[in-house]
Write a protein that holds these residues in place. Structure first.
Motif, PDB file in Angstrom:
ATOM      1  N   TRP A 145     -34.148  -0.826  61.305  1.00 30.24           N
ATOM      2  CA  TRP A 145     -35.409  -0.319  61.864  1.00 30.24           C
ATOM      3  C   TRP A 145     -35.894  -1.198  63.001  1.00 30.24           C
ATOM      4  O   TRP A 145     -36.434  -0.686  63.991  1.00 30.24           O
ATOM      5  N   LEU A 146     -35.717  -2.507  62.880  1.00 33.12           N
ATOM      6  CA  LEU A 146     -36.111  -3.421  63.961  1.00 33.12           C
ATOM      7  C   LEU A 146     -35.340  -3.121  65.239  1.00 33.12           C
ATOM      8  O   LEU A 146     -35.907  -3.071  66.337  1.00 33.12           O
ATOM      9  N   ARG A 147     -34.043  -2.910  65.110  1.00 37.00           N
ATOM     10  CA  ARG A 147     -33.225  -2.610  66.290  1.00 37.00           C
ATOM     11  C   ARG A 147     -33.565  -1.239  66.868  1.00 37.00           C
ATOM     12  O   ARG A 147     -33.564  -1.051  68.084  1.00 37.00           O
TER      13      ARG A 147
ATOM     14  N   LYS B  95     -28.818  11.018  63.395  1.00 38.53           N
ATOM     15  CA  LYS B  95     -27.632  10.162  63.385  1.00 38.53           C
ATOM     16  C   LYS B  95     -27.412   9.502  64.745  1.00 38.53           C
ATOM     17  O   LYS B  95     -27.064   8.321  64.823  1.00 38.53           O
ATOM     18  N   SER B  96     -27.644  10.226  65.826  1.00 40.66           N
ATOM     19  CA  SER B  96     -27.413   9.686  67.173  1.00 40.66           C
ATOM     20  C   SER B  96     -28.321   8.506  67.469  1.00 40.66           C
ATOM     21  O   SER B  96     -27.913   7.545  68.136  1.00 40.66           O
ATOM     22  N   ASP B  97     -29.565   8.544  66.963  1.00 38.65           N
ATOM     23  CA  ASP B  97     -30.495   7.436  67.217  1.00 38.65           C
ATOM     24  C   ASP B  97     -30.119   6.204  66.404  1.00 38.65           C
ATOM     25  O   ASP B  97     -30.281   5.064  66.870  1.00 38.65           O
ATOM     26  N   VAL B  98     -29.632   6.416  65.190  1.00 41.16           N
ATOM     27  CA  VAL B  98     -29.152   5.292  64.379  1.00 41.16           C
ATOM     28  C   VAL B  98     -27.939   4.650  65.046  1.00 41.16           C
ATOM     29  O   VAL B  98     -27.838   3.420  65.145  1.00 41.16           O
TER      30      VAL B  98
ATOM     31  N   SER C 117     -37.211  10.051  65.289  1.00 43.56           N
ATOM     32  CA  SER C 117     -35.890   9.510  64.952  1.00 43.56           C
ATOM     33  C   SER C 117     -35.716   9.321  63.455  1.00 43.56           C
ATOM     34  O   SER C 117     -34.617   9.512  62.921  1.00 43.56           O
ATOM     35  N   VAL C 118     -36.791   8.909  62.767  1.00 39.50           N
ATOM     36  CA  VAL C 118     -36.738   8.629  61.328  1.00 39.50           C
ATOM     37  C   VAL C 118     -37.977   9.198  60.662  1.00 39.50           C
ATOM     38  O   VAL C 118     -39.098   9.019  61.158  1.00 39.50           O
TER      39      VAL C 118
END
Length: 302
Positions: free
Chosen positions: A131-133, A110-113, A62-63
């Protein structure tokens, strides 16, 4: 991937702050992969290529972030490196103590954010909060071991990382982590105490020294390599014939940003071994004419 770059400029009438400006820029990005960039930092020429490789090799990521070299004044005056953990498990463990990403290096899906609610306003901690969320949504993280961005720092920057407002913001974030069972009570107490000492109990001069102390030292040989990586023309030796997915770069600029530094930041984005096909720039409130001049330069160039 086409070498043409769309330069999309979005102007906001009144300053809304870093978090909301970042949110607006990402919202308007057309690609599924988005890289973040600050208006006063400098990307190394292979930054995006290295991150895209990882997304192509691991579809679950995701990141993807990386390391930063911090400099004072000019990029040959490197003062230290902020090293962050590489693999997902280490990043999640590190997140219980400190932010596990160098914000200005990240590229993400972008979709995961958006799945985690995107960037939200949280004084000086918008990225850590995100990042926590995302971790709670079971997103997967990684940092490459290489320096991806040269970051401009100075005594004023480290001195600002303190005071009542800064501490209370960090305190609220630690409380959020405790309430969501991300950290235990002992970890919460330890984290808050450390931040109280570093941000409230010591003066600006000592805080600046502590800031420097916790950065990894850079040898003269490492400095030479970092300087070479920034200045060498990598276009002739990297990426030719390879197929990379399209991606966007999201950034914002506001009235207190330095126009010269902003110019160099934009230049480093387009002088990459793999270039974005879109830059989305949010102009956060009124800015001086010098910044408008830089924007017009790249509108004409791109």
């Amino acid at each position: 991937m086409t070498d043409t770059i769309a330069f999309n400029v979005i102007s906001i009438r009144n300053n809304v702050g870093h978090g909301m400006a970042r949110r607006a820029s990402i919202k308007n990005c057309k690609n599924s992969l988005v890289a973040v960039m600050d208006a006063d930092d400098i990307c190394l020429p292979t930054r995006f290529e290295k991150q895209l490789y990882r997304f192509m090799e691991d579809k679950e990521l995701s990141v993807v972030g990386g390391q930063i070299a911090e400099f004072i004044g000019t990029t040959d005056n490197i003062s230290g490196i902020r090293k962050v953990p590489y693999d997902h498990k280490s990043i999640c463990n590190f997140m219980k103590k400190r932010c596990p990403f160098n914000q200005m290096t990240v590229m993400f899906r972008k979709s995961d954010v958006e799945k985690a609610g995107g960037y939200k306003d949280w004084y000086c901690e918008e990225d850590y909060y995100l990042w926590l969320r995302m971790m709670r949504k079971n997103c997967r993280f990684e940092n490459v071991p290489d320096v991806l961005v040269n970051v401009r720092v100075g005594d004023a920057m480290s001195a600002r990382r303190g005071g009542v407002k800064y501490f209370l913001s960090e305190y609220r974030l630690q409380k959020y982590m405790l309430q969501k069972n991300i950290i235990t009570v002992p970890q919460y107490v330890y984290n808050v105490l450390i931040r109280f000492v570093g941000e409230m109990a010591v003066g600006k001069r000592l805080r600046t020294r502590l800031f420097r102390f916790f950065r990894a030292r850079v040898s003269e040989e490492e400095k030479k390599i970092l300087i070479k990586n920034e200045t060498e023309n990598w276009k002739t030796v990297c990426s030719e014939g390879k197929k990379f997915p399209p991606f966007s770069v999201a950034m914002s600029v506001y009235e207190k940003d330095n126009a010269g530094w902003f110019d160099k930041a934009l230049s480093s984005i387009i002088n990459q071994t793999v270039r974005p096909n879109e830059i989305v720039l949010v102009v956060d409130g009124p800015v001086p004419e010098s910044i408008h001049t830089v924007i017009e330069k790249y509108q004409a160039l791109l």
